[in-house]
Design a protein around this motif. Structure first.
Motif, PDB file in Angstrom:
ATOM      1  N   ALA A  69      45.909 -16.741  47.967  1.00 45.07           N
ATOM      2  CA  ALA A  69      45.003 -16.479  46.793  1.00 45.07           C
ATOM      3  C   ALA A  69      46.219 -15.660  45.639  1.00 45.07           C
ATOM      4  O   ALA A  69      47.034 -14.986  46.598  1.00 45.07           O
ATOM      5  N   SER A  70      46.266 -16.087  44.544  1.00 46.78           N
ATOM      6  CA  SER A  70      47.498 -15.772  44.252  1.00 46.78           C
ATOM      7  C   SER A  70      46.268 -14.344  42.983  1.00 46.78           C
ATOM      8  O   SER A  70      45.264 -14.410  42.450  1.00 46.78           O
ATOM      9  N   CYS A  71      47.429 -12.793  43.330  1.00 46.41           N
ATOM     10  CA  CYS A  71      47.168 -12.001  41.828  1.00 46.41           C
ATOM     11  C   CYS A  71      48.809 -11.196  40.735  1.00 46.41           C
ATOM     12  O   CYS A  71      50.010 -12.624  41.775  1.00 46.41           O
ATOM     13  N   ARG A  72      48.586 -11.115  39.755  1.00 42.84           N
ATOM     14  CA  ARG A  72      49.533 -10.396  39.647  1.00 42.84           C
ATOM     15  C   ARG A  72      50.423  -9.873  40.465  1.00 42.84           C
ATOM     16  O   ARG A  72      50.136  -9.031  41.009  1.00 42.84           O
ATOM     17  N   SER A  73      52.027  -9.621  40.761  1.00 38.83           N
ATOM     18  CA  SER A  73      53.140  -9.282  40.955  1.00 38.83           C
ATOM     19  C   SER A  73      52.232  -7.338  40.839  1.00 38.83           C
ATOM     20  O   SER A  73      52.254  -6.498  41.923  1.00 38.83           O
ATOM     21  N   ASP A  74      52.439  -7.497  40.167  1.00 36.49           N
ATOM     22  CA  ASP A  74      52.131  -5.613  39.883  1.00 36.49           C
ATOM     23  C   ASP A  74      50.551  -4.623  39.900  1.00 36.49           C
ATOM     24  O   ASP A  74      51.169  -4.207  39.900  1.00 36.49           O
ATOM     25  N   ASP A  75      49.640  -6.076  40.162  1.00 35.11           N
ATOM     26  CA  ASP A  75      48.209  -5.550  40.630  1.00 35.11           C
ATOM     27  C   ASP A  75      48.511  -5.558  42.537  1.00 35.11           C
ATOM     28  O   ASP A  75      47.678  -4.991  42.852  1.00 35.11           O
ATOM     29  N   LEU A  76      49.825  -5.696  42.964  1.00 34.79           N
ATOM     30  CA  LEU A  76      49.226  -5.455  44.378  1.00 34.79           C
ATOM     31  C   LEU A  76      50.489  -4.664  44.757  1.00 34.79           C
ATOM     32  O   LEU A  76      51.736  -4.234  44.544  1.00 34.79           O
ATOM     33  N   ALA A  77      49.750  -3.707  45.445  1.00 37.54           N
ATOM     34  CA  ALA A  77      50.310  -2.312  46.171  1.00 37.54           C
ATOM     35  C   ALA A  77      50.378  -2.896  47.670  1.00 37.54           C
ATOM     36  O   ALA A  77      49.385  -2.616  48.394  1.00 37.54           O
ATOM     37  N   LEU A  78      51.357  -1.777  48.311  1.00 33.22           N
ATOM     38  CA  LEU A  78      51.567  -1.944  50.257  1.00 33.22           C
ATOM     39  C   LEU A  78      51.089  -0.545  50.346  1.00 33.22           C
ATOM     40  O   LEU A  78      51.674   0.886  49.939  1.00 33.22           O
ATOM     41  N   LEU A  79      50.494  -0.196  50.960  1.00 30.73           N
ATOM     42  CA  LEU A  79      49.112   0.635  51.663  1.00 30.73           C
ATOM     43  C   LEU A  79      50.288   1.109  52.814  1.00 30.73           C
ATOM     44  O   LEU A  79      50.624   2.701  53.105  1.00 30.73           O
ATOM     45  N   ALA A  80      50.592   0.360  53.013  1.00 32.41           N
ATOM     46  CA  ALA A  80      51.407   0.647  54.664  1.00 32.41           C
ATOM     47  C   ALA A  80      52.587  -0.832  54.601  1.00 32.41           C
ATOM     48  O   ALA A  80      51.943  -2.104  54.746  1.00 32.41           O
ATOM     49  N   SER A  81      53.182  -0.352  54.657  1.00 35.65           N
ATOM     50  CA  SER A  81      54.181  -1.438  54.950  1.00 35.65           C
ATOM     51  C   SER A  81      55.753  -1.421  55.682  1.00 35.65           C
ATOM     52  O   SER A  81      56.714  -2.231  56.104  1.00 35.65           O
ATOM     53  N   ASP A  82      55.596  -0.414  57.043  1.00 30.96           N
ATOM     54  CA  ASP A  82      56.994  -0.341  57.813  1.00 30.96           C
ATOM     55  C   ASP A  82      57.341  -1.448  58.589  1.00 30.96           C
ATOM     56  O   ASP A  82      58.290  -1.285  58.949  1.00 30.96           O
ATOM     57  N   THR A  83      56.595  -2.242  58.566  1.00 30.12           N
ATOM     58  CA  THR A  83      56.791  -3.466  59.821  1.00 30.12           C
ATOM     59  C   THR A  83      57.033  -4.674  59.104  1.00 30.12           C
ATOM     60  O   THR A  83      56.957  -6.235  59.401  1.00 30.12           O
ATOM     61  N   LEU A  84      57.062  -4.255  57.030  1.00 32.41           N
ATOM     62  CA  LEU A  84      56.897  -5.724  56.556  1.00 32.41           C
ATOM     63  C   LEU A  84      58.229  -6.000  56.903  1.00 32.41           C
ATOM     64  O   LEU A  84      59.154  -5.422  56.465  1.00 32.41           O
ATOM     65  N   SER A  85      58.131  -7.686  56.634  1.00 33.42           N
ATOM     66  CA  SER A  85      59.888  -8.146  56.167  1.00 33.42           C
ATOM     67  C   SER A  85      59.857  -9.598  55.598  1.00 33.42           C
ATOM     68  O   SER A  85      58.465  -9.921  55.263  1.00 33.42           O
ATOM     69  N   TRP A  86      61.103  -9.998  54.661  1.00 31.43           N
ATOM     70  CA  TRP A  86      60.769 -10.087  53.821  1.00 31.43           C
ATOM     71  C   TRP A  86      61.946 -11.736  54.621  1.00 31.43           C
ATOM     72  O   TRP A  86      63.181 -11.227  54.524  1.00 31.43           O
TER      73      TRP A  86
END
Length: 129
Positions: free
Chosen positions: A43-60
């Motif tokens: 499902a999509s949203c605007r990038s500005d509407d997405l907030a990371l609350l925890a991202s220590d393990t996020l990798s791209w």
């Protein structure tokens, strides 16, 4: 305003999306299959509407020239899909906290889906995007 929340399996990545999420699409391309083990529902949203609350393990991971995929480096959870320079991010619907209230809208890239399942839900199917 609706606030959607979600996380990976281990909780190392938690996020919230404010506002509208699109009704999800099921992508049957080979890249989604390799990152999720089957087709992926996003499902999509605007990038500005997405907030990371925890991202220590996020990798791209740069999966192609213009596409990046976000995943948890600890549990392997497939979380995000983003095309650059687009201002939209796709959230893997299975990572959303329930209930979502969303309904699958259509299937894309059915021309490259695997041969071990059939799509029989009556929703629109697109050979590509």
């Amino acid at each position: 305003m609706k606030i959607w929340t979600g996380a990976c399996l281990c909780g190392g990545v938690r996020y919230e999306a404010k506002g509208e999420l699109s009704q999800p699409i099921a992508c049957h391309c080979s890249q989604c299959a390799r990152t999720s083990g089957n087709f992926a529902v996003m499902a999509s949203c605007r990038s500005d509407d997405l907030a990371l609350l925890a991202s220590d393990t996020l990798s791209w991971f740069q999966s192609s020239g213009s596409v990046r995929r976000g995943f948890c480096a600890r549990c392997g959870g497939n979380l995000f899909w983003r095309s650059t320079p687009d201002d939209v991010v796709y959230v893997t619907a299975g990572t959303l906290d329930r209930p979502t209230g969303l309904s699958l809208r259509e299937h894309i890239y059915v021309g490259s889906k695997s041969d071990f399942y059939a799509i029989a839900d009556g929703l629109p199917q697109k050979r590509e995007w």
